[in-house]
Design an enzyme around this catalytic site. Structure first.
Site, short mmCIF file in Angstrom:
data_model
loop_
_atom_site.label_atom_id
_atom_site.label_comp_id
_atom_site.label_asym_id
_atom_site.label_seq_id
_atom_site.Cartn_x
_atom_site.Cartn_y
_atom_site.Cartn_z
N ARG A 114 0.83 -1.21 0.00
CA ARG A 114 0.00 0.00 0.00
C ARG A 114 0.86 1.25 0.00
O ARG A 114 1.92 1.30 0.61
CB ARG A 114 -0.89 0.01 1.23
CG ARG A 114 -1.79 1.24 1.33
CD ARG A 114 -2.69 1.19 2.52
NE ARG A 114 -2.01 1.70 3.70
CZ ARG A 114 -2.60 1.81 4.89
NH1 ARG A 114 -3.86 1.45 5.06
NH2 ARG A 114 -1.93 2.27 5.92
N CYS A 141 0.06 5.46 0.77
CA CYS A 141 -0.96 6.39 1.27
C CYS A 141 -0.37 7.78 1.19
O CYS A 141 0.70 8.05 1.75
CB CYS A 141 -1.34 6.05 2.71
SG CYS A 141 -2.64 7.13 3.37
#
Length: 127
Positions: A105, A107
């Site tokens: 991920r 972000c």
């Protein structure tokens, strides 16, 4: 030759521009970013970062299911968040909905998102 299939479902918001909800190609599903629009009403009902995150991930889940996949097959997400102060609250819902799946991920905090929402999430999943 790689076959590219367009994925579209009524269980996620219609695209806000000239793009697809997702494309399936080469054994992967590439989902466009989902914001917290309720596809049943085509409105943003969620106010908190937790509820907006839940709706955005639910929209992704529905697109993935239309493509024959699921959140369990997600290998990468990109999260765009309006305020990094909401990171911990977002993480709580994210962890709950992805469960044991822990995709790679990124972000990033952004200045503004479509319709002034607090979060947008896109993903890549195995078909």
């Amino acid at each position: 030759m790689i076959v590219i299939e367009t994925i579209a479902t009524e269980n996620a918001p219609k695209a806000l521009g000239p793009y697809s909800q997702a494309l399936k190609a080469g054994g992967f599903i590439y989902c466009s970013g989902q914001i917290p629009i309720n596809p049943a009403t085509n409105t943003i009902e969620a106010v908190t970062i937790e509820d907006q995150t839940r709706q955005a991930i639910t929209n992704l889940k529905n697109v993935l299911e239309k493509a024959g996949s699921s959140l369990a097959n997600v290998v990468k997400t990109t999260v765009f968040i309006k305020d990094m102060n909401d990171f911990a609250a977002l993480n709580g819902v994210y962890a709950e909905l992805f469960g044991d799946t822990k995709p790679a991920r990124s972000c990033v905090e952004v200045a503004r998102l479509p319709k002034d929402v607090k979060v947008e999430i896109e993903c890549i999943a195995v078909a």
